[in-house]
Design a protein around this motif. Structure first.
Motif, PDB file in Angstrom:
ATOM      1  N   ALA A  37      31.683  74.976 108.423  1.00  0.00           N
ATOM      2  CA  ALA A  37      31.896  74.025 109.518  1.00  0.00           C
ATOM      3  C   ALA A  37      31.263  72.670 109.202  1.00  0.00           C
ATOM      4  O   ALA A  37      31.861  71.611 109.450  1.00  0.00           O
ATOM      5  CB  ALA A  37      31.310  74.589 110.812  1.00  0.00           C
ATOM      6  N   LEU A  38      30.065  72.697 108.635  1.00  0.00           N
ATOM      7  CA  LEU A  38      29.390  71.449 108.284  1.00  0.00           C
ATOM      8  C   LEU A  38      30.164  70.705 107.199  1.00  0.00           C
ATOM      9  O   LEU A  38      30.291  69.469 107.251  1.00  0.00           O
ATOM     10  CB  LEU A  38      27.964  71.743 107.812  1.00  0.00           C
ATOM     11  CG  LEU A  38      27.110  70.529 107.432  1.00  0.00           C
ATOM     12  CD1 LEU A  38      26.962  69.576 108.608  1.00  0.00           C
ATOM     13  CD2 LEU A  38      25.731  70.981 106.941  1.00  0.00           C
TER      14      LEU A  38
ATOM     15  N   LEU B 135      19.999  69.700 106.078  1.00  0.00           N
ATOM     16  CA  LEU B 135      18.616  70.038 106.419  1.00  0.00           C
ATOM     17  C   LEU B 135      18.440  70.138 107.935  1.00  0.00           C
ATOM     18  O   LEU B 135      17.832  71.095 108.448  1.00  0.00           O
ATOM     19  CB  LEU B 135      17.673  68.975 105.847  1.00  0.00           C
ATOM     20  CG  LEU B 135      16.179  69.284 105.914  1.00  0.00           C
ATOM     21  CD1 LEU B 135      15.810  70.390 104.930  1.00  0.00           C
ATOM     22  CD2 LEU B 135      15.368  68.025 105.611  1.00  0.00           C
ATOM     23  N   LEU B 136      18.960  69.171 108.677  1.00  0.00           N
ATOM     24  CA  LEU B 136      18.836  69.181 110.138  1.00  0.00           C
ATOM     25  C   LEU B 136      19.588  70.351 110.760  1.00  0.00           C
ATOM     26  O   LEU B 136      19.130  70.949 111.742  1.00  0.00           O
ATOM     27  CB  LEU B 136      19.345  67.858 110.713  1.00  0.00           C
ATOM     28  CG  LEU B 136      18.541  66.613 110.337  1.00  0.00           C
ATOM     29  CD1 LEU B 136      19.190  65.357 110.905  1.00  0.00           C
ATOM     30  CD2 LEU B 136      17.101  66.723 110.826  1.00  0.00           C
ATOM     31  N   THR B 137      20.746  70.686 110.173  1.00  0.00           N
ATOM     32  CA  THR B 137      21.502  71.841 110.675  1.00  0.00           C
ATOM     33  C   THR B 137      20.715  73.132 110.466  1.00  0.00           C
ATOM     34  O   THR B 137      20.656  73.986 111.364  1.00  0.00           O
ATOM     35  CB  THR B 137      22.862  71.938 109.945  1.00  0.00           C
ATOM     36  OG1 THR B 137      23.613  70.749 110.180  1.00  0.00           O
ATOM     37  CG2 THR B 137      23.646  73.148 110.432  1.00  0.00           C
ATOM     38  N   GLY B 138      20.107  73.276 109.298  1.00  0.00           N
ATOM     39  CA  GLY B 138      19.297  74.463 109.038  1.00  0.00           C
ATOM     40  C   GLY B 138      18.114  74.561 109.990  1.00  0.00           C
ATOM     41  O   GLY B 138      17.777  75.652 110.473  1.00  0.00           O
TER      42      GLY B 138
ATOM     43  N   LEU C 164      22.364  74.683 100.045  1.00  0.00           N
ATOM     44  CA  LEU C 164      20.943  74.671  99.711  1.00  0.00           C
ATOM     45  C   LEU C 164      20.122  74.026 100.820  1.00  0.00           C
ATOM     46  O   LEU C 164      19.085  74.560 101.227  1.00  0.00           O
ATOM     47  CB  LEU C 164      20.722  73.929  98.390  1.00  0.00           C
ATOM     48  CG  LEU C 164      19.251  73.751  97.996  1.00  0.00           C
ATOM     49  CD1 LEU C 164      18.602  75.103  97.701  1.00  0.00           C
ATOM     50  CD2 LEU C 164      19.111  72.838  96.787  1.00  0.00           C
ATOM     51  N   PHE C 165      20.578  72.897 101.336  1.00  0.00           N
ATOM     52  CA  PHE C 165      19.788  72.213 102.340  1.00  0.00           C
ATOM     53  C   PHE C 165      19.838  72.906 103.697  1.00  0.00           C
ATOM     54  O   PHE C 165      18.878  72.839 104.471  1.00  0.00           O
ATOM     55  CB  PHE C 165      20.223  70.744 102.450  1.00  0.00           C
ATOM     56  CG  PHE C 165      19.596  69.872 101.397  1.00  0.00           C
ATOM     57  CD1 PHE C 165      18.376  69.265 101.614  1.00  0.00           C
ATOM     58  CD2 PHE C 165      20.212  69.690 100.174  1.00  0.00           C
ATOM     59  CE1 PHE C 165      17.776  68.489 100.641  1.00  0.00           C
ATOM     60  CE2 PHE C 165      19.626  68.913  99.188  1.00  0.00           C
ATOM     61  CZ  PHE C 165      18.407  68.303  99.422  1.00  0.00           C
ATOM     62  N   VAL C 166      20.939  73.583 103.999  1.00  0.00           N
ATOM     63  CA  VAL C 166      20.976  74.394 105.234  1.00  0.00           C
ATOM     64  C   VAL C 166      19.964  75.533 105.137  1.00  0.00           C
ATOM     65  O   VAL C 166      19.184  75.776 106.071  1.00  0.00           O
ATOM     66  CB  VAL C 166      22.401  74.940 105.479  1.00  0.00           C
ATOM     67  CG1 VAL C 166      22.379  75.999 106.578  1.00  0.00           C
ATOM     68  CG2 VAL C 166      23.346  73.813 105.860  1.00  0.00           C
ATOM     69  N   VAL C 167      19.966  76.235 103.993  1.00  0.00           N
ATOM     70  CA  VAL C 167      19.013  77.332 103.796  1.00  0.00           C
ATOM     71  C   VAL C 167      17.581  76.799 103.802  1.00  0.00           C
ATOM     72  O   VAL C 167      16.688  77.385 104.438  1.00  0.00           O
ATOM     73  CB  VAL C 167      19.313  78.075 102.481  1.00  0.00           C
ATOM     74  CG1 VAL C 167      18.200  79.070 102.156  1.00  0.00           C
ATOM     75  CG2 VAL C 167      20.652  78.794 102.562  1.00  0.00           C
ATOM     76  N   LEU C 168      17.351  75.681 103.112  1.00  0.00           N
ATOM     77  CA  LEU C 168      16.002  75.113 103.076  1.00  0.00           C
ATOM     78  C   LEU C 168      15.531  74.738 104.470  1.00  0.00           C
ATOM     79  O   LEU C 168      14.384  75.022 104.844  1.00  0.00           O
ATOM     80  CB  LEU C 168      15.987  73.886 102.159  1.00  0.00           C
ATOM     81  CG  LEU C 168      14.634  73.179 102.000  1.00  0.00           C
ATOM     82  CD1 LEU C 168      13.618  74.119 101.360  1.00  0.00           C
ATOM     83  CD2 LEU C 168      14.785  71.912 101.167  1.00  0.00           C
ATOM     84  N   GLY C 169      16.400  74.126 105.263  1.00  0.00           N
ATOM     85  CA  GLY C 169      16.017  73.765 106.625  1.00  0.00           C
ATOM     86  C   GLY C 169      15.667  74.975 107.477  1.00  0.00           C
ATOM     87  O   GLY C 169      14.769  74.920 108.319  1.00  0.00           O
ATOM     88  N   ALA C 170      16.373  76.100 107.238  1.00  0.00           N
ATOM     89  CA  ALA C 170      16.128  77.304 108.029  1.00  0.00           C
ATOM     90  C   ALA C 170      14.847  78.025 107.636  1.00  0.00           C
ATOM     91  O   ALA C 170      14.305  78.800 108.432  1.00  0.00           O
ATOM     92  CB  ALA C 170      17.317  78.252 107.909  1.00  0.00           C
ATOM     93  N   VAL C 171      14.338  77.796 106.409  1.00  0.00           N
ATOM     94  CA  VAL C 171      13.151  78.544 105.945  1.00  0.00           C
ATOM     95  C   VAL C 171      11.923  77.641 105.791  1.00  0.00           C
ATOM     96  O   VAL C 171      10.921  78.078 105.215  1.00  0.00           O
ATOM     97  CB  VAL C 171      13.445  79.272 104.614  1.00  0.00           C
ATOM     98  CG1 VAL C 171      14.592  80.254 104.779  1.00  0.00           C
ATOM     99  CG2 VAL C 171      13.733  78.284 103.485  1.00  0.00           C
TER     100      VAL C 171
END
Length: 414
Positions: A11-12, A35-38, A288-295
């Motif tokens: 979606a992103l 990053l913000l989405t994560g 990568l940045f979605v995962v990074l934002g979530a962790v």
């Protein structure tokens, strides 16, 4: 959880594709959106993405960042015609031989002072954060806004430095691992030599062979457009896998393979490939940045207290800008170009790659990974938000220079 992550990233990516023109001109980059989405979907907010903690998922992050870096440095190597790359060889070598080690030392010093850390911990942070990230740098080195405002030479310098120093930072990281661990100086030297020399041999051989094969195939009309457009991507993945099997520096091998491929191919058979490279680079960064934002380790950031923001501020201001200003004359840079290059040395995927490599080689340190990811998140935010005003300032400085030149040029009598 995988389906949720795929849905989120898909979606992103659709949003980024639809609004790509606006995103290029805005202070909101693709990596920052990821990053913000994560963060928004992670455990600190909505809790939709309930991924393992950073300490538990660092190996997966390492593999993801390794693949993304390989594709990115290949795109950098193919971004400009080879004859244009040769015009900045000397300045790029100066940046790699002088600026990068000094940046590693200055970042190590900042980490030691800000965190009150010992030499081993500070060196791990300093060396992991020293390379300029090619993924984040592409936003200020390519694209219509940068191409309209910034000189071509400055953009080439930033692109090539960011592509080359990601692999060449490996010996510095290995030295830091030795300082923080139990490896010997002799062992580090031998491994560094094998990593670098093996990468040079592998990269040169595969790039020259790949370029020659593709060129001959194109000359004989044996290659259809589809495979041509994907050739550089497939070559990057092949070299990365081969480098891992040979235990050589994969990122450097991919970059050198791209340079050799660029030198061998005519450019005609991949005239549209640069656009594909940039598109792939822009969309593959999102997972990568979605995962990074979530962790992101918020609780460990809180434990750092004021030392965390002090580290971020020190790294952003002292890691690179003073070095580039001191090297302005040897690099033959105008003040505006030195300031631009000095500020835009973003810290991103390459730092994640080396931070997770250090975590894999040593016991997980309670400071290194949290402190390093705090700087990565801050750099992703700050360098994205500062890009439009920095481009505007650069344009104004260039216009003032042109006006002064016009005013001081003697007019010929009519």
């Amino acid at each position: 959880m995988l389906d949720t992550l795929l849905t989120t990233v898909g979606a992103l990516a659709l949003v980024v594709a639809v609004f790509s023109g606006w995103i290029q001109r805005s202070p909101v980059s693709g990596p920052l959106l990821g990053l913000l989405t994560g963060i928004a979907l992670g455990p600190v907010a909505l809790g939709v993405l309930d991924l393992p903690s950073l300490a538990e998922s660092h190996r997966e992050l390492h593999d993801l960042s390794r693949i993304l870096l390989a594709i990115s440095v290949m795109a950098v190597a193919l971004r400009y015609p080879f004859h244009e790359l040769r015009t900045v060889t000397g300045p790029v070598l100066l940046l790699l031989a002088v600026a990068m080690p000094v940046m590693a030392l200055s970042t190590t010093a900042v980490a030691a002072l800000a965190l009150g850390a010992g030499l081993g911990v500070a060196a791990l942070i300093g060396t992991a954060l020293c390379p300029t990230d090619p993924v984040l740098a592409s936003g200020v080195a390519s694209g219509e806004p940068a191409e309209r405002s910034v000189s071509a030479r400055t953009r080439r310098l930033l692109s090539l430095e960011s592509g080359a120093n990601d692999g060449l930072a490996m010996p510095l990281v290995l030295i830091a691992v030795a300082v923080a661990g139990t490896a010997t100086a002799g062992g580090v030297l031998l491994e560094s030599l094998w990593q670098i020399l093996g990468a040079i041999a592998l990269g040169a051989a595969t790039g020259l062979l790949g370029g020659s094969v593709l060129r001959r195939g194109a000359d004989r009309d044996a290659v259809t457009p589809g495979p041509v457009l994907l050739f550089s991507l497939l070559l990057a993945l092949f070299v990365l896998g081969a480098a891992e099997l040979l235990r050589v520096d994969g990122i450097l091998a991919v970059f050198l393979s791209g340079i050799a491929f660029n030198a061998t191919s005519t450019g005609e058979e991949r005239a549209d490939d640069n656009k594909i490279d940039e598109a792939v680079n822009g969309f593959l960064v999102l997972p990568l940045f979605v995962v990074l934002g979530a962790v992101l380790p918020w609780s460990q950031w809180a434990e750092l207290g004021w030392r965390g923001p002090a580290l971020v501020l020190g790294v952003l201001l002292l890691r690179r800008l003073p070095v580039l200003l001191l090297l302005r004359r040897p690099l033959a840079l105008k003040w505006r170009d030195a300031c631009y290059l000095g500020w835009f040395g973003p810290i991103g995927v390459s730092a994640v790659f080396y931070l997770t490599l250090e975590a894999d080689r040593l016991d997980l340190d309670p400071v290194v990974l949290p402190a390093g990811t705090m700087v990565v998140a801050a750099s992703t935010l700050v360098h994205a938000l500062s890009a439009p005003p920095a481009l505007a300032l650069y344009r104004r400085a260039a216009e003032r220079t042109r006006e002064r030149t016009t005013d001081t040029t003697p007019h010929k009598p009519s």
